[in-house]
Scaffold this active site. Structure first.
Site, PDB file in Angstrom:
ATOM      1  N   HIS A   1      30.483 -60.592 -39.489  1.00  0.00           N
ATOM      2  CA  HIS A   1      29.035 -60.437 -39.677  1.00  0.00           C
ATOM      3  C   HIS A   1      28.316 -59.880 -38.446  1.00  0.00           C
ATOM      4  O   HIS A   1      27.459 -59.000 -38.561  1.00  0.00           O
ATOM      5  CB  HIS A   1      28.426 -61.782 -40.089  1.00  0.00           C
ATOM      6  CG  HIS A   1      27.145 -61.651 -40.828  1.00  0.00           C
ATOM      7  ND1 HIS A   1      26.734 -62.551 -41.774  1.00  0.00           N
ATOM      8  CD2 HIS A   1      26.162 -60.716 -40.781  1.00  0.00           C
ATOM      9  CE1 HIS A   1      25.566 -62.177 -42.276  1.00  0.00           C
ATOM     10  NE2 HIS A   1      25.195 -61.068 -41.673  1.00  0.00           N
TER      11      HIS A   1
ATOM     12  N   TYR B   1      24.239 -66.921 -45.567  1.00  0.00           N
ATOM     13  CA  TYR B   1      23.124 -66.885 -46.525  1.00  0.00           C
ATOM     14  C   TYR B   1      23.014 -68.193 -47.303  1.00  0.00           C
ATOM     15  O   TYR B   1      21.965 -68.474 -47.891  1.00  0.00           O
ATOM     16  CB  TYR B   1      23.282 -65.737 -47.527  1.00  0.00           C
ATOM     17  CG  TYR B   1      23.273 -64.343 -46.970  1.00  0.00           C
ATOM     18  CD1 TYR B   1      22.998 -64.088 -45.629  1.00  0.00           C
ATOM     19  CD2 TYR B   1      23.548 -63.252 -47.794  1.00  0.00           C
ATOM     20  CE1 TYR B   1      23.009 -62.804 -45.119  1.00  0.00           C
ATOM     21  CE2 TYR B   1      23.546 -61.954 -47.298  1.00  0.00           C
ATOM     22  CZ  TYR B   1      23.285 -61.732 -45.963  1.00  0.00           C
ATOM     23  OH  TYR B   1      23.300 -60.446 -45.482  1.00  0.00           O
TER      24      TYR B   1
END
Length: 267
Positions: free
Chosen positions: A97, A39
């Site tokens: 992830h 991110y």
């Protein structure tokens, strides 16, 4: 449950926007924050947490290891870098992830590298994200069920993933729902609108209440303080069994996130 029932998500937020969102969320009562290496906002999230002046022990911070960092040489150094950005000695939860099968790193290898980070005290809990049933089982086989706190997966009224959810809940692995509002696509749904009117609530609150009643953790993001409050209030909204059933009929396999090189075959 290990993971708090609601947290503030930070996907696609950056700069001052993410700082304000996290600070506002913490001010209105959130105590869990979800971020990820990819991110690119861990430092801003850390700044927002520092500026909130809340005691560290009152917060639950989650980050996720990006695919570039799964190897033994990279995982722990990358997590240490994340901790530095977040301004903490350890996070509460660290996830793999995406399984990224085409990378050529086995689930056993990435999970054992993550377990080592836990054993070093860099993260209190570890878990997975975007894993299907087969890969979740591989993760369990690699590090033990007690070391899989959650599987964070895309779930919404339009993508209910019931087979995977049933499996996770049978294993007592927390289910964390992301994209619960399907990028806002559910907000104008006629069935959700009708239910919302019945409860004098918003369609977003109905979708979040549905997920909450299914036993999922939710991590919605918002840049508006009134939406952050409303999302938090959604946990107090009780849907009737027939309303929950109506929402079941909205399933359409409406997956929003499915990167070809990172995802495995979905159940």
């Amino acid at each position: 449950m290990i993971v708090p029932q609601i947290g503030v998500g930070t996907f696609r937020l950056s700069g001052q926007t993410v700082i304000d969102s996290v600070k506002n969320a913490l001010n209105v009562g959130y105590r869990a924050v979800d971020t990820a290496q990819i991110y690119g906002n861990e430092a801003e999230v850390g700044l927002a947490i520092a500026e909130s002046a809340l005691p560290r022990q009152d917060l639950f911070i989650t980050t996720k290891i990006w695919t570039d960092n799964y190897s033994r040489e990279k995982l722990i150094p990358s997590l240490k870098e994340s901790l530095e950005k977040l301004g903490t000695d350890a996070v509460d939860l660290t996830l793999i992830h995406w399984p990224a099968p085409k990378l050529g790193i086995s689930v056993a290898e990435m999970m054992n590298n993550l377990l080592e980070a836990k054993q070093q005290g860099l993260t209190e809990h570890i878990g997975i994200s975007n894993f299907n049933i087969e890969l979740t089982q591989q993760a369990i086989d690699a590090v033990g069920l007690e070391n899989i706190a959650t599987n964070q997966i895309e779930l919404s009224p339009y993508l209910q993933n019931q087979e995977l959810v049933d499996y996770l809940q049978s294993q007592q692995i927390d289910v964390t729902s992301y994209m619960t509002l399907a990028y806002g696509k559910v907000l104008n749904d006629p069935i959700l609108t009708e239910i919302a009117q019945r409860h004098q609530a918003s369609t977003a609150q109905v979708a979040l209440a549905w997920a909450h009643q299914k036993g999922y953790t939710v991590i919605p993001s918002s840049t508006k303080i009134e939406h952050l409050k409303a999302n938090l209030d959604a946990l107090n909204l009780h849907l009737e069994p027939e309303e929950m059933h109506l929402i079941t009929t909205l399933e359409r396999q409406g997956r929003e996130v499915n990167p070809e090189n990172l995802a495995a075959d979905w159940d």
